[in-house]
Design an enzyme around this catalytic site. Sequence first.
Site, PDB file in Angstrom:
ATOM      1  N   GLU A 157     -80.883 -27.458 -49.658  1.00  0.00           N
ATOM      2  CA  GLU A 157     -79.442 -27.233 -49.534  1.00  0.00           C
ATOM      3  C   GLU A 157     -79.030 -26.987 -48.085  1.00  0.00           C
ATOM      4  O   GLU A 157     -77.938 -27.391 -47.671  1.00  0.00           O
ATOM      5  CB  GLU A 157     -79.025 -26.059 -50.423  1.00  0.00           C
ATOM      6  CG  GLU A 157     -79.279 -26.289 -51.910  1.00  0.00           C
ATOM      7  CD  GLU A 157     -80.727 -26.028 -52.321  1.00  0.00           C
ATOM      8  OE1 GLU A 157     -81.085 -26.349 -53.461  1.00  0.00           O
ATOM      9  OE2 GLU A 157     -81.505 -25.497 -51.486  1.00  0.00           O
ATOM     10  N   ASN A 161     -80.531 -28.418 -45.581  1.00  0.00           N
ATOM     11  CA  ASN A 161     -80.555 -29.767 -45.007  1.00  0.00           C
ATOM     12  C   ASN A 161     -79.241 -30.505 -45.284  1.00  0.00           C
ATOM     13  O   ASN A 161     -78.718 -31.210 -44.414  1.00  0.00           O
ATOM     14  CB  ASN A 161     -81.708 -30.580 -45.592  1.00  0.00           C
ATOM     15  CG  ASN A 161     -83.072 -30.040 -45.212  1.00  0.00           C
ATOM     16  OD1 ASN A 161     -83.204 -29.264 -44.272  1.00  0.00           O
ATOM     17  ND2 ASN A 161     -84.090 -30.452 -45.948  1.00  0.00           N
ATOM     18  N   TYR A 174     -96.545 -23.595 -51.653  1.00  0.00           N
ATOM     19  CA  TYR A 174     -95.414 -22.668 -51.631  1.00  0.00           C
ATOM     20  C   TYR A 174     -95.870 -21.222 -51.834  1.00  0.00           C
ATOM     21  O   TYR A 174     -96.728 -20.932 -52.665  1.00  0.00           O
ATOM     22  CB  TYR A 174     -94.426 -23.010 -52.745  1.00  0.00           C
ATOM     23  CG  TYR A 174     -93.703 -24.321 -52.562  1.00  0.00           C
ATOM     24  CD1 TYR A 174     -92.673 -24.449 -51.628  1.00  0.00           C
ATOM     25  CD2 TYR A 174     -94.022 -25.429 -53.340  1.00  0.00           C
ATOM     26  CE1 TYR A 174     -91.999 -25.651 -51.466  1.00  0.00           C
ATOM     27  CE2 TYR A 174     -93.352 -26.638 -53.183  1.00  0.00           C
ATOM     28  CZ  TYR A 174     -92.345 -26.742 -52.244  1.00  0.00           C
ATOM     29  OH  TYR A 174     -91.686 -27.929 -52.090  1.00  0.00           O
ATOM     30  N   ARG A 177     -93.360 -18.589 -52.509  1.00  0.00           N
ATOM     31  CA  ARG A 177     -91.961 -18.203 -52.670  1.00  0.00           C
ATOM     32  C   ARG A 177     -91.732 -17.354 -53.914  1.00  0.00           C
ATOM     33  O   ARG A 177     -90.605 -16.887 -54.137  1.00  0.00           O
ATOM     34  CB  ARG A 177     -91.084 -19.459 -52.733  1.00  0.00           C
ATOM     35  CG  ARG A 177     -91.291 -20.302 -53.959  1.00  0.00           C
ATOM     36  CD  ARG A 177     -90.770 -21.725 -53.827  1.00  0.00           C
ATOM     37  NE  ARG A 177     -89.402 -21.849 -53.381  1.00  0.00           N
ATOM     38  CZ  ARG A 177     -88.826 -23.031 -53.120  1.00  0.00           C
ATOM     39  NH1 ARG A 177     -89.524 -24.147 -53.239  1.00  0.00           N
ATOM     40  NH2 ARG A 177     -87.571 -23.076 -52.725  1.00  0.00           N
ATOM     41  N   ARG A 182     -88.756 -30.705 -59.156  1.00  0.00           N
ATOM     42  CA  ARG A 182     -89.995 -30.359 -58.457  1.00  0.00           C
ATOM     43  C   ARG A 182     -90.957 -29.717 -59.456  1.00  0.00           C
ATOM     44  O   ARG A 182     -90.956 -28.485 -59.625  1.00  0.00           O
ATOM     45  CB  ARG A 182     -89.719 -29.390 -57.302  1.00  0.00           C
ATOM     46  CG  ARG A 182     -88.723 -29.895 -56.261  1.00  0.00           C
ATOM     47  CD  ARG A 182     -89.302 -30.951 -55.358  1.00  0.00           C
ATOM     48  NE  ARG A 182     -88.326 -31.457 -54.405  1.00  0.00           N
ATOM     49  CZ  ARG A 182     -88.033 -30.884 -53.237  1.00  0.00           C
ATOM     50  NH1 ARG A 182     -88.639 -29.753 -52.893  1.00  0.00           N
ATOM     51  NH2 ARG A 182     -87.147 -31.423 -52.426  1.00  0.00           N
ATOM     52  N   GLY A 201     -85.190 -44.777 -53.173  1.00  0.00           N
ATOM     53  CA  GLY A 201     -86.272 -44.774 -52.200  1.00  0.00           C
ATOM     54  C   GLY A 201     -86.230 -45.986 -51.289  1.00  0.00           C
ATOM     55  O   GLY A 201     -85.197 -46.304 -50.681  1.00  0.00           O
ATOM     56  N   GLY A 210     -83.413 -37.592 -48.887  1.00  0.00           N
ATOM     57  CA  GLY A 210     -82.437 -37.458 -49.969  1.00  0.00           C
ATOM     58  C   GLY A 210     -81.355 -36.439 -49.648  1.00  0.00           C
ATOM     59  O   GLY A 210     -80.183 -36.629 -50.005  1.00  0.00           O
ATOM     60  N   ASP A 211     -81.724 -35.365 -48.967  1.00  0.00           N
ATOM     61  CA  ASP A 211     -80.748 -34.350 -48.570  1.00  0.00           C
ATOM     62  C   ASP A 211     -79.760 -34.929 -47.560  1.00  0.00           C
ATOM     63  O   ASP A 211     -78.555 -34.668 -47.631  1.00  0.00           O
ATOM     64  CB  ASP A 211     -81.451 -33.142 -47.959  1.00  0.00           C
ATOM     65  CG  ASP A 211     -82.527 -32.562 -48.860  1.00  0.00           C
ATOM     66  OD1 ASP A 211     -82.363 -32.632 -50.103  1.00  0.00           O
ATOM     67  OD2 ASP A 211     -83.529 -32.046 -48.336  1.00  0.00           O
TER      68      ASP A 211
END
Length: 314
Positions: A38, A40, A106, A108, A170, A231, A261-262
């Site tokens: 987000e 990005n 990750y 997180r 994800r 893609g 994509g961002d």
Amino acid sequence: MTRPDVVGVGEAMVLLQPAEGENLATAERMDVHVGGAELNVCAAVARLGGSAWFASRVGADPFGERVKAAARSLGVGTTLVGRDDTRPTGVFFKDVLPDGARRVHYYRAGSAAAGMDEGDAAAILDAKPRAIVVSGITIALGEGPERLVRALAEGARSAGAQLVVDPNLRPALGRQDRVLATVLDLLPRTDLLVLGQDEAGPLFGVTEPADVFSAAGSGRSDGIEVVLKAGADGVFFHGEDDEPRHLPSAARAVRDPVGAGDALLGGYLAARLAGATRERAARVGSALAGRIVEVHGDVEGLPSAAEAAALLAG
């Protein structure tokens, strides 16, 4: 307080990555960056001249300060970035394998951003942005962030904001059943859906552009604007006649696909908010995505402010 064009809601983390040609197991030094889908998107909007704010939480630690500093350096507002004194800022590590593939690790779980909840919605809605961007990554963080996303979806229209949804599936983050269910629940309130063709199958059971567009707008009389990322095959978007249109990829070479994509979403959204047609917006988004994949890093390939202005003007 000035009304922002876009508020992106999610988590930004500190990224540690070995230099090119090295790996996490043996590297003695690492480069430090800040990454988050987000954020990005907000960076792309800001580079195109829009006003973008990032909404999140960070820990009361140096990494949290680094996240806010990185956002500000990208021209993104941090008014809506809160501080959690009991949870840390998330971090992640990335390896670039010899075959060019990326492997991400990750750390997180229990992060400050994972502590976001529906109570955070009021400040975001009170800012009255023209668009609110949410993604499946935020939903995957936990029950609290999921409640926040749902609260924003319920309040967006009353606040005068478009709801922009990127499923951003994800599997490594878990809770994908909740992500899929929540994204589908959001569709009746969604104004712009930007998804990958590989995400359309899990969501709708179809991948052909016309079928995806139809499935996304099923049961709605007012329609929904859809952008389908394919893609290397480019992007599909709603033509002005609501039929699928296709643009080939603008990338001349691919060094690092992360963040493309961002950038596409940010470019498309910024252009639409500036009054561009869907085709012009798709060209702007595709151009930004093409630049991103040509270099390492999520936002390093964004055009200069002057280049972005020229791109937006067509």
